[in-house]
Design an enzyme around this catalytic site. Structure first.
Site, PDB file in Angstrom:
ATOM      1  N   ALA A 195      73.305  21.683  68.120  1.00  0.00           N
ATOM      2  CA  ALA A 195      72.275  21.125  68.991  1.00  0.00           C
ATOM      3  C   ALA A 195      71.490  22.245  69.645  1.00  0.00           C
ATOM      4  O   ALA A 195      72.050  23.275  70.010  1.00  0.00           O
ATOM      5  CB  ALA A 195      72.916  20.257  70.078  1.00  0.00           C
ATOM      6  N   LYS A 237      77.942  31.376  81.508  1.00  0.00           N
ATOM      7  CA  LYS A 237      78.769  31.773  82.659  1.00  0.00           C
ATOM      8  C   LYS A 237      78.696  30.775  83.808  1.00  0.00           C
ATOM      9  O   LYS A 237      79.377  30.940  84.814  1.00  0.00           O
ATOM     10  CB  LYS A 237      78.296  33.118  83.204  1.00  0.00           C
ATOM     11  CG  LYS A 237      78.395  34.264  82.220  1.00  0.00           C
ATOM     12  CD  LYS A 237      77.937  35.552  82.896  1.00  0.00           C
ATOM     13  CE  LYS A 237      77.595  36.630  81.890  1.00  0.00           C
ATOM     14  NZ  LYS A 237      76.291  36.458  81.226  1.00  0.00           N
ATOM     15  N   LYS A 271      79.836  38.115  86.983  1.00  0.00           N
ATOM     16  CA  LYS A 271      80.948  38.673  86.218  1.00  0.00           C
ATOM     17  C   LYS A 271      82.068  39.142  87.146  1.00  0.00           C
ATOM     18  O   LYS A 271      83.256  38.919  86.873  1.00  0.00           O
ATOM     19  CB  LYS A 271      80.454  39.825  85.341  1.00  0.00           C
ATOM     20  CG  LYS A 271      79.627  39.334  84.160  1.00  0.00           C
ATOM     21  CD  LYS A 271      78.958  40.483  83.447  1.00  0.00           C
ATOM     22  CE  LYS A 271      78.162  39.995  82.248  1.00  0.00           C
ATOM     23  NZ  LYS A 271      77.246  41.017  81.735  1.00  0.00           N
TER      24      LYS A 271
END
Ligand code: ADP
Ligand code: ASP
Ligand code: MG
Length: 729
Positions: free
Chosen positions: A506, A580, A683
């Site tokens: 997709a 993320k 992060k």
């Protein structure tokens, strides 16, 4: 003598009939009885016509004409068109059949007796057409009417055979040595007064077995469209294996639990006389097929713990519950008596050890009468609150694993239920046959195909695991992932026994799904040709398909995609993300998603969130699992910043170096996410959380080196303001 039976597909049309005839006219079968089914699909069509007629639906005429044409086409192709005799037989039969159906239409009534009369035309016609064909090629044979030999009671639709009378009749005609082949219609029989009855759907197999038992045949051969009994229904499971040898009891168990390849009552007459039953393929006559015999050691050649998996649909569970049941004998007797009086067949029984409830599985068609009968039988207890009214649950199926060797193996049920559980299949009831030859589980009908596949994989394909991969986001990284999967598929299969199947793709506007696996060489064009769709359409499809070992891969950077992880995990679908957003969202959400992963036993993996392909998160997790405590981490966490700091020496403008980083694919589409520190903050937070800290974005200090004005405006404006601030850099 041998008895051979050819099923619906074997006689579906002129081509197949010729194939069938080429088999049974071989020398070795010259002294045999050949039983044939109706042309494939005809019994269903006849029932449909009769039912339509009975509810005043004129469509029945159209259906009858269609059936007639099917037979005429067959005769014309088999026997030259000028053979008026054969055509006349067909036409005469249809005149009679149409008269009967008109009667049904006028009366608006269809009794079981009339229904049997109507369906009997299917086998009568097929056998007569084959007989005409044999005459036309001068093959010596004799057509016999099974109704004169197989005598039953008057339970129309599913009649019980009077073996004493039947065996006598068959024996006296067929046991004398004949040099001719007999051809007989399957499925049909008659009661003592000569009225046509039938032996139940799929009953032609039984006809053959009855003949075989009565004449003590050497072999009973069931010729069909598969090369023997398989480890599961080949229409549902791709990697089925042939079962070369099996015992009568095993075969009986498999067929009772839904393996349609042989009609369950067929086995009994053969077993009594120790006649081997062969299942052979008309379309592949040289394939070995399956030999069913008494030898319980027959399956020792295989080292599988079980022999096969089968399933029955249209099941309902009836639960009788109540505190008043505890310790009082006779409740189950009354329950089963009430069901038996209404001729409700009980397929499965479970009783909880607290004696609080008895639960039985029955065919859904019997539910109404079962409920009425049981509630009436217990009306006093229900009125006095000792027992609840019967609880009915519909839309269920039974899956069963079957095998003689089961009793010598531990851990089969453990393996069965953990495989089902891992795939999010809820089990509504469990029963184990006291013969220890089968374990069955009741599951939702919507899960049954998946359940059969999951179990087949667990018991027969343990060496290979198939993954159904659904990828959302096919930009730079997604594209690369697809080509990597394509490149590595052979290695993964051979070295890790993982069969990768990309089942769905997709992007933000379109979706492409193929349950057989998308061709990875031309998916771009295929995807581009699909209509507009959203991520919700994509996840709805994934849920609806309900395929085993499904993995949802998020290779987007989108919050909309991240929002569906919960929906996936709740259905035991694994989530793998390089996105993320979820792992760096509010702490509560991060924990919620991780908990869903634990609760539904579906991995949530996001290794590439930090350090690209380096195994950082995994290493961190392993350190913690082995008892270490993380005191400090030092890292350079941004590829973009790395690139820029390595290449900027003030000989050319800072903006130019950033542009180069963007062109080379290091940056996010908006480079400020990297240069401004947001990406590094995410992060850091993910690493800290994986190291066991409860932290939020606000807890991280970000001393950004970008002047404030660089954050205003578009990406173009950003490049302009960097040039303006060259002195600062
Ligand atoms: P026929 O018309 O020849 O009697 P059926 O359609 O009644 O044929 O039975 C054959 C079909 O049974 C096969 O085509 C297959 O789809 C189905 N089947 C279900 N379970 C099994 C199994 N375990 N092994 C083989 N075939 C099976
Ligand atoms: N023609 C019957 C049916 O479809 C019997 C058979 O094919 O075995 O049920
Ligand atoms: Mg059949």
């Amino acid at each position: 003598m041998n008895v051979l039976k050819f099923g619906g597909t074997s006689v579906a049309n002129a081509t197949n009939i010729k194939l069938t005839v080429s088999i049974f006219t071989q020398e070795k079968y010259q002294n045999s009885i050949v039983v044939v089914s109706a042309l494939s699909g005809v019994t269903d069509l006849l029932i449909q016509a009769a039912v339509d007629a009975s509810i005043s639906n004129g469509k029945y005429i159209e259906t009858l004409n269609h059936i007639e044409q099917k037979h005429i086409d067959c005769v014309v192709e088999l026997i030259a068109a000028n053979n008026t005799e054969a055509l006349k037989t067909v036409q005469e039969n249809f005149i009679e059949l149409k008269n009967i159906c008109e009667g049904i239409y006028r009366l608006g009534e269809l009794t079981a007796r009339t229904k049997d009369k109507v369906v009997s035309f299917g086998e009568l016609l097929s056998s007569k057409i084959i007989s005409s064909y044999l005459s036309s090629i001068n093959f010596k044979h004799q057509w016999v009417d099974s109704r004169e030999f197989i005598i039953t009671d008057s339970s129309f639709g599913n009649a019980n055979v009077d073996f004493e009378k039947t065996n006598l009749k068959i024996h006296s005609t067929f046991s004398i040595q004949h040099s001719t082949l007999f051809l007989a219609p399957g499925f049909i029989s008659s009661n003592e007064s000569g009225v046509t009855t039938t032996l139940g759907r799929g009953g032609s197999d039984y006809t053959a077995a009855i003949f075989a038992g009565a004449i003590n045949a050497e072999n009973l051969e069931i010729w069909t469209d598969v090369s023997g009994m398989m480890t599961a229904d080949p229409r549902w499971v791709v990697n089925v294996k042939n079962i070369p040898h099996t015992s009568y009891k095993e075969a009986m168990e498999l067929s009772h639990f839904g393996a349609k390849v042989i009609y369950p009552p067929t086995i009994q007459p053969a077993m009594q006389k120790n006649i081997p039953i062969w299942i052979k393929n008309t379309f592949e006559p040289n394939a070995y097929g399956t030999r069913i015999s008494a030898n319980t050691e027959s399956n020792t050649t295989s080292d599988e713990m079980i022999t096969g998996i089968s399933s029955i649909n249209h099941i309902s569970l009836l639960s009788l519950e109540g505190s008043g049941m505890v310790g009082i004998p006779g409740f189950s007797k009354r329950l089963f008596e009430a069901l038996a009086l209404e001729k409700v067949n009980v397929i499965l029984i479970t009783q909880s050890s607290s004696e609080h409830s008895i639960c039985v599985g029955v065919n859904t068609v019997d539910v109404e009468k079962a409920k009425k009968a049981v509630d009436t039988a217990f009306d006093y207890e229900i009125a006095t609150g000792k027992v609840e009214p019967l609880v009915v649950e519909k839309d269920l199926s039974i899956v069963a694993v079957v095998g003689d060797k089961m009793k010598n193996h531990q851990g089969i049920s453990g393996k069965m239920f953990s495989a089902l559980g891992r795939n999010g299949i809820n089990i509504r009831g469990i029963a184990q046959g006291s013969s220890e030859r089968n374990i069955s589980a009741v599951v939702a009908y919507s899960d049954v195909k998946k359940a059969v596949n999951v179990l087949h994989e667990a018991f027969f394909e343990s060496s290979k695991k198939q993954l159904n991969i659904f990828i959302a986001g096919v930009g730079n990284v997604g594209n690369k992932l697809v080509s990597q999967l394509q490149q590595q598929s052979e290695y993964l299969l051979n070295q890790l026994n993982i069969q990768i199947k990309v089942t769905g793709l997709a992007n933000s506007k379109q979706i492409l799904i193929n349950e057989d696996g998308i061709d990875l060489t031309n998916w771009q064009e295929k995807l581009a040709a699909t209509p507009q769709a959203t991520i919700d359409d994509f996840t709805d499809e994934i849920v609806k398909r309900n395929l085993r070992n499904s993995v949802f891969v998020d290779v987007s950077a989108s919050a909309v995609v991240a929002a569906v992880y919960g929906k996936m995990l709740e259905r035991s679908i694994a989530v793998v993300a390089c996105n993320k957003i979820t792992a760096s969202s509010a702490y509560d959400n991060y924990v919620h998603i991780k908990n869903l992963s634990k609760e539904f036993n579906a991995p949530f993996l996001f290794e590439t969130n930090v350090g690209a392909g380096l195994p950082i998160i995994d290493t961190l997790n392993n350190l913690i699992k082995s008892g270490d405590k993380i005191h400090k981490m030092q890292a350079v966490l941004s590829g973009t910043l790395n690139f820029v700091f390595n290449n900027y020496d003030a000989t050319k403008p800072f903006a130019e170096v950033v542009k180069q980083a963007q062109d080379e694919g290091y940056t996010e589409p908006d480079p400020r996410l990297d240069l401004g520190g947001t990406d590094v903050m995410r992060k850091i937070m993910i690493l800290a959380r994986e190291a066991g800290e409860k932290i939020e974005m606000e807890d991280i200090a970000n001393n950004s080196f970008l002047p404030q004005e660089c954050f205003d405006g578009s990406v173009d404006d950003f490049y302009k303001s960097m040039l303006k601030n060259e002195e600062h850099f």
